[in-house]
Enzyme design. Structure first.
Site, PDB file in Angstrom:
ATOM      1  N   LEU A 157      24.681  -3.876  57.964  1.00  0.00           N
ATOM      2  CA  LEU A 157      24.709  -5.247  57.462  1.00  0.00           C
ATOM      3  C   LEU A 157      26.148  -5.708  57.352  1.00  0.00           C
ATOM      4  CD1 LEU A 157      22.135  -5.000  54.535  1.00  0.00           C
ATOM      5  CD2 LEU A 157      21.842  -6.333  56.627  1.00  0.00           C
TER       6      LEU A 157
ATOM      7  N   GLU B  95      17.196  -8.609  47.416  1.00  0.00           N
ATOM      8  CA  GLU B  95      16.730  -7.264  47.060  1.00  0.00           C
ATOM      9  C   GLU B  95      17.925  -6.459  46.584  1.00  0.00           C
ATOM     10  OE1 GLU B  95      15.136  -5.491  50.601  1.00  0.00           O
ATOM     11  OE2 GLU B  95      13.893  -7.253  50.993  1.00  0.00           O
TER      12      GLU B  95
ATOM     13  N   CYS C 194      36.485  36.512  22.316  1.00  0.00           N
ATOM     14  CA  CYS C 194      37.270  35.294  22.109  1.00  0.00           C
ATOM     15  C   CYS C 194      36.449  34.269  21.327  1.00  0.00           C
ATOM     16  CB  CYS C 194      37.674  34.727  23.462  1.00  0.00           C
ATOM     17  SG  CYS C 194      38.269  33.039  23.397  1.00  0.00           S
TER      18      CYS C 194
ATOM     19  N   CYS D 247      42.158  32.627  21.470  1.00  0.00           N
ATOM     20  CA  CYS D 247      42.360  33.981  20.940  1.00  0.00           C
ATOM     21  C   CYS D 247      43.733  34.553  21.262  1.00  0.00           C
ATOM     22  CB  CYS D 247      41.274  34.917  21.464  1.00  0.00           C
ATOM     23  SG  CYS D 247      41.419  35.236  23.230  1.00  0.00           S
TER      24      CYS D 247
ATOM     25  N   CYS E 238      39.952  33.439  30.333  1.00  0.00           N
ATOM     26  CA  CYS E 238      40.244  34.329  29.223  1.00  0.00           C
ATOM     27  C   CYS E 238      39.226  35.453  29.345  1.00  0.00           C
ATOM     28  CB  CYS E 238      40.074  33.590  27.893  1.00  0.00           C
ATOM     29  SG  CYS E 238      39.909  34.718  26.493  1.00  0.00           S
TER      30      CYS E 238
ATOM     31  N   LYS F   1      28.405  -6.745  48.165  1.00  0.00           N
ATOM     32  CA  LYS F   1      28.789  -5.444  47.622  1.00  0.00           C
ATOM     33  C   LYS F   1      29.496  -5.638  46.288  1.00  0.00           C
ATOM     34  CE  LYS F   1      28.602  -1.739  50.268  1.00  0.00           C
ATOM     35  NZ  LYS F   1      29.208  -1.689  51.534  1.00  0.00           N
TER      36      LYS F   1
ATOM     37  N   LYS G 286      18.354 -11.810  52.256  1.00  0.00           N
ATOM     38  CA  LYS G 286      17.686 -11.958  53.555  1.00  0.00           C
ATOM     39  C   LYS G 286      17.039 -13.328  53.665  1.00  0.00           C
ATOM     40  CE  LYS G 286      16.580  -7.046  53.546  1.00  0.00           C
ATOM     41  NZ  LYS G 286      15.587  -5.993  53.477  1.00  0.00           N
TER      42      LYS G 286
ATOM     43  N   ASP H 240      -1.705  17.551  35.482  1.00  0.00           N
ATOM     44  CA  ASP H 240      -1.153  18.394  36.549  1.00  0.00           C
ATOM     45  C   ASP H 240      -2.096  19.538  36.910  1.00  0.00           C
ATOM     46  OD1 ASP H 240       0.946  16.771  36.211  1.00  0.00           O
ATOM     47  OD2 ASP H 240       2.407  18.321  35.694  1.00  0.00           O
TER      48      ASP H 240
ATOM     49  N   TYR I 174      12.016  -1.172  52.729  1.00  0.00           N
ATOM     50  CA  TYR I 174      12.416  -2.576  52.607  1.00  0.00           C
ATOM     51  C   TYR I 174      12.253  -3.378  53.896  1.00  0.00           C
ATOM     52  CZ  TYR I 174      16.561  -0.198  54.371  1.00  0.00           C
ATOM     53  OH  TYR I 174      17.398   0.587  55.097  1.00  0.00           O
TER      54      TYR I 174
ATOM     55  N   ASP J  35      21.621   2.780  47.246  1.00  0.00           N
ATOM     56  CA  ASP J  35      22.703   3.586  47.795  1.00  0.00           C
ATOM     57  C   ASP J  35      22.176   4.968  48.152  1.00  0.00           C
ATOM     58  OD1 ASP J  35      25.165   4.113  48.702  1.00  0.00           O
ATOM     59  OD2 ASP J  35      26.101   4.379  46.743  1.00  0.00           O
TER      60      ASP J  35
ATOM     61  N   LYS K 156      20.375  -3.399  46.776  1.00  0.00           N
ATOM     62  CA  LYS K 156      20.795  -2.539  47.881  1.00  0.00           C
ATOM     63  C   LYS K 156      20.852  -1.109  47.354  1.00  0.00           C
ATOM     64  CE  LYS K 156      24.212  -2.283  51.548  1.00  0.00           C
ATOM     65  NZ  LYS K 156      24.533  -0.871  51.446  1.00  0.00           N
TER      66      LYS K 156
ATOM     67  N   GLU L  48      15.181   3.519  52.471  1.00  0.00           N
ATOM     68  CA  GLU L  48      16.356   4.255  52.005  1.00  0.00           C
ATOM     69  C   GLU L  48      15.891   5.454  51.183  1.00  0.00           C
ATOM     70  OE1 GLU L  48      19.165   2.816  53.023  1.00  0.00           O
ATOM     71  OE2 GLU L  48      20.789   3.509  51.716  1.00  0.00           O
TER      72      GLU L  48
ATOM     73  N   ARG M  49      19.382   7.343  60.716  1.00  0.00           N
ATOM     74  CA  ARG M  49      19.886   6.220  61.498  1.00  0.00           C
ATOM     75  C   ARG M  49      20.741   6.688  62.679  1.00  0.00           C
ATOM     76  NH1 ARG M  49      23.246   1.465  58.605  1.00  0.00           N
ATOM     77  NH2 ARG M  49      25.009   1.492  60.012  1.00  0.00           N
TER      78      ARG M  49
ATOM     79  N   CYS N 232      45.281  32.469  26.099  1.00  0.00           N
ATOM     80  CA  CYS N 232      44.109  31.695  25.710  1.00  0.00           C
ATOM     81  C   CYS N 232      44.401  30.894  24.445  1.00  0.00           C
ATOM     82  CB  CYS N 232      42.926  32.636  25.482  1.00  0.00           C
ATOM     83  SG  CYS N 232      41.510  31.814  24.737  1.00  0.00           S
TER      84      CYS N 232
HETATM   85  S1  IVH Z   1      17.982  -4.302  55.168  1.00  0.00           S
HETATM   86  C1  IVH Z   1      19.221  -4.560  59.989  1.00  0.00           C
HETATM   87  N1  IVH Z   1      17.576  -3.839  52.648  1.00  0.00           N
HETATM   88  O1  IVH Z   1      22.116  -0.734  53.625  1.00  0.00           O
HETATM   89  C2  IVH Z   1      19.565  -3.876  58.728  1.00  0.00           C
HETATM   90  N2  IVH Z   1      19.111  -2.441  53.786  1.00  0.00           N
HETATM   91  O2  IVH Z   1      24.523  -1.664  55.227  1.00  0.00           O
HETATM   92  C3  IVH Z   1      18.604  -4.265  57.649  1.00  0.00           C
HETATM   93  N3  IVH Z   1      20.070  -0.659  52.407  1.00  0.00           N
HETATM   94  O3  IVH Z   1      21.390   0.571  56.791  1.00  0.00           O
HETATM   95  C4  IVH Z   1      18.877  -3.511  56.411  1.00  0.00           C
HETATM   96  N4  IVH Z   1      19.002  -1.187  50.567  1.00  0.00           N
HETATM   97  O4  IVH Z   1      20.589   1.826  54.723  1.00  0.00           O
HETATM   98  C5  IVH Z   1      18.248  -3.463  53.748  1.00  0.00           C
HETATM   99  N5  IVH Z   1      17.077  -3.547  50.408  1.00  0.00           N
HETATM  100  C6  IVH Z   1      17.742  -3.170  51.498  1.00  0.00           C
HETATM  101  C7  IVH Z   1      18.623  -2.068  51.516  1.00  0.00           C
HETATM  102  C8  IVH Z   1      19.306  -1.743  52.688  1.00  0.00           C
HETATM  103  C9  IVH Z   1      19.866  -0.355  51.139  1.00  0.00           C
HETATM  104  C10 IVH Z   1      21.006   0.058  53.306  1.00  0.00           C
HETATM  105  C11 IVH Z   1      20.397   0.447  54.622  1.00  0.00           C
HETATM  106  C12 IVH Z   1      21.211  -0.226  55.670  1.00  0.00           C
HETATM  107  C13 IVH Z   1      22.488  -0.461  54.942  1.00  0.00           C
HETATM  108  C14 IVH Z   1      23.189  -1.644  55.561  1.00  0.00           C
END
Ligand code: IVH
Length: 669
Positions: free
Chosen positions: A87, A117, A430, A410, A425, A313, A289, A37, A226, A121, A119, A174, A140, A407
């Site tokens: 999606l 892939e 205490c 105490c 408290c 999901k 995909k 660093d 992605y 969050d 997903k 993401e 978005r 409390c």
């Molecule tokens: S592909 C045309 N790949 O999930 C949309 N989305 O519900 C193509 N997300 O808006 C999305 N991981 O924010 C894709 N590996 C992944 C993802 C991913 C998270 C999110 C993304 C998207 C939402 C769709």
């Protein structure tokens, strides 16, 4: 050809920017740093200094520009040239097969390869590059128009500002926050009395949409990319695309797999169902995909989503269990927190038996009674939380819970102070609070005394051996041996761990004292600024708030802590025991320190900007000395208003004389 010196400077700046970008990439994306660093900071500082000296050579893509510019009053809208759609979801194996059947029917193919892939969050963003240079980035929004969050995205070290190839393209990804970083962020906010984020996704979304990019830059944001928006690349599969994005220095999640059909895709989903809890970040599903990009193109989009992808999901981890009891905890600040004791359930990979009920208002709002069946989940896969009561399951046997009027530790009366949700408290002696204070003091991030957990702290207190943190340092082995679970060896270990903790830097001691609102960060800032506890404890609120990140609430808590009659004796005990009160200078300070090494200053007359003490501190921080009278050994006489006879003497001895401006220049080195 212009000025040859300037050409050299330009070349050096180019080299520095390239090297820094490379080290950034190795550190933040590959997790394989080549340099430490400090060496990195040196490169960065050299570049910053050149950019300050030659502002005309500043470059918006310089790695120094990641710190964030001026706060905005609002985000500008930014149109997406290719819509950012959502999606479609699949919630079970059948729906995944239905998706595959649809794609096969539309494409006329008998079987298809998929790329699976994880997903992520977080929050979807779009990044625009022109000839390899990061230009703009957006949220978005409604899918067609997002918000221009370029300034905030620049602060994310994982986002390359300059690609290794001069390509023009739009990348989609993401933004997220790691689970551990989320917990730390919330701890910090709790210390500062700020509202907590419910989960990592909210924390990421809130941070990305901060109007002040410096605040966004201070948040531990990360990104995985992605896919693409507008582009003119010519890749044949999604896998090839991901590999190419990786080659362009983007962070790409490495857990993708090519699957030969819906069966293998389903296996992938099952494989990650539990394994995802081992990941440092949150995933809420799998994105499946179509692997071939020309097929993706011909399948196209519906109004809402692509026909070539689907999100599986994972079912939200929410389970029902019974509230066996509600107990209360007395924290180190006296806050009385109700906690639900639950019949054990497994959630997000671990067994949950307790959930905080926060305060009386939370219990009232959810109408939680002892004996109730409740639904629980883990907020951010981390913090167990009661979502609601299944009232239809009530039998009439349930008991209402009321917060204690006195409390539990105490017995003194509890109070709800104006505007606070917490019941407290207020008794400073205490026992429960004192035990919690000991535990906090000894905790890993504070004084790090191994072996001094809640059970041992409780016992030391109960046995009358320790009443405050100062007493710890006077414990003798023979007092411990024979106590519960204290053999000779463990007693010796504990004493040794306590002894060793005396050497901690001031920042840890300051954090360990458990002052309201003073978390690790504030403790470090105080320690660095004042350098010694004796200086810190005398500081006024104004001096404390002179630190940019310190607000009046923290400053007031610190001043009031040091002013309490109980504090002095504890600090005296610590000092007597040889506990270190110093903060060693950081490498930055050490470097500053060298500037005035061996130089002696004498002050005469009043300065405008500094008191005499402050001026002396500034000299000493930089390794210089301050003397009270002028002699041949004096290097500088600093002359303020009405300097008096010292000035005469300095003149006679040929000592260099500085006015206030000159003094400030010398301090800069
Ligand atoms: S592909 C045309 N790949 O999930 C949309 N989305 O519900 C193509 N997300 O808006 C999305 N991981 O924010 C894709 N590996 C992944 C993802 C991913 C998270 C999110 C993304 C998207 C939402 C769709």
């Amino acid at each position: 050809m212009g000025n040859p010196d300037l050409e050299k400077v330009k070349e050096r700046m180019r080299t520095l920017r390239r090297e820094i970008d490379e080290h950034n990439y190795r550190y933040h994306v590959l997790d394989q740093p080549l340099i430490d660093d400090q060496t990195f900071d040196h490169l960065m500082r050299e570049l910053q200094e050149l950019e300050q000296t030659y502002p005309e050579l500043q470059d918006p893509d310089s790695p120094t520009m990641r710190v964030g510019g001026e706060p905005l009053s609002a985000f500008e809208p930014l149109d997406h040239k290719v819509a950012m759609l959502g999606l479609d979801n699949a919630f079970n194996e059948q729906e995944l097969h239905d998706f595959d059947a649809r794609v096969r029917r539309l494409s006329g193919l008998e079987s298809l390869e998929y790329l699976c892939e994880l997903k992520m969050d977080g929050l979807a963003v779009s990044l625009q590059y022109e000839e390899g240079v990061f230009m703009r980035g957006a949220t978005r929004g409604d899918g067609y128009t997002g918000e221009d969050i370029t300034q905030n995205l620049r602060t994310i070290r994982q986002i390359p500002l300059q690609l290794p190839e001069p390509v023009t393209l739009e990348v989609r990804g993401e933004v997220y926050i790691n689970k551990a970083a989320f917990e730390q962020l919330n701890r910090q906010r709790e210390d500062q009395g700020l509202p907590l984020f419910a989960n990592p996704r909210n924390a990421a979304a809130g941070s990305v949409r901060q109007l002040d990019p410096r605040l966004a830059g201070a948040r531990p944001l990360r990104i995985f990319v992605y896919g693409l928006g507008e582009h003119s690349l010519n890749k044949s599969t999604q896998k090839e695309l991901l590999d190419y994005l990786h080659k362009l220095h983007f962070p790409v999640n490495a857990n993708y797999e090519v699957c030969s059909g819906p069966g293998e895709a389903w296996d992938y989903c099952l494989k990650w169902q539990d394994k995802r809890y081992e990941l440092p970040y949150e995933t809420d599903g799998v994105v499946i995909k179509v692997n071939r990009l020309n097929l993706q193109q011909s399948l196209g989009f519906t109004a809402r989503s692509p026909r070539w992808a689907i999100a599986f999901k994972y079912p939200p981890e929410e389970k029902n269990t019974r509230v066996i009891d509600i107990r209360v905890n007395v924290g180190r600040t006296g806050a009385i927190t109700p906690v639900a004791i639950l019949e054990p359930v497994t959630l997000s990979g671990t067994t949950v038996q307790r959930a905080s009920l926060h305060n009386e208002d939370f219990i009232d709002a959810k109408d939680i009674m002892i004996g109730d069946i409740v639904s629980v989940h883990k907020a951010g896969e981390i913090i167990p939380e009661i979502l609601g009561v299944l009232k239809e399951k009530r039998t009439g046997e349930e008991r209402a819970f009321t917060m204690p009027r006195s409390c539990p530790s105490c017995g003194s009366e509890t109070h709800r102070l104006g505007g606070e949700a917490a019941l407290r408290c207020l008794n400073p002696t205490c026992p429960a609070q004192l035990v919690e204070k000991l535990v906090h003091f000894a905790s890993r991030r504070a004084m790090d005394i191994e072996g001094l957990g809640p059970a041992v702290a409780e016992m030391l207190f109960r046995e009358g051996l320790v009443k405050d943190v100062g007493d710890l340092y006077y414990l003798r082995p023979e007092q411990l041996v024979g106590l519960e679970r204290m053999a000779e060896k463990s007693a010796a270990n504990l004493i040794e761990a306590i002894r060793k903790s005396r050497e901690n830097p001031l920042r840890r001691l300051m954090f360990g004292l458990g002052i309201n609102f003073v978390g690790e960060k504030a403790a470090r800032l105080f320690a660095e600024k004042f350098g010694h506890l004796d200086l810190l404890r005398q500081a006024s609120e104004e001096e404390l708030t002179a630190i940019p990140e310190i607000g009046p609430k923290i400053a007031e808590a610190v001043v009031s802590f040091f002013g309490m009659p109980e504090t002095g004796p504890v600090l005296d005990k610590l000092k007597q025991a040889g506990v270190n009160f110093y903060e060693p200078a950081s490498s930055e300070q050490a470097e500053a320190a060298a500037i005035l090494a061996g130089k002696t200053f004498v002050f005469s007359g009043a300065l405008e900007e500094f008191t005499r003490d402050q001026a002396a501190d500034l000299v000493e921080e930089r390794g210089g000395k301050v003397a009270s009278s002028v002699s041949k050994k004096t290097d500088y006489l600093v002359a303020g208003e009405d300097p008096g006879s010292k000035l005469e003497k300095a003149r006679n001895l040929g000592v260099e004389i500085l006015d206030e401006t000159g003094f400030k220049e010398v301090l800069k080195g």
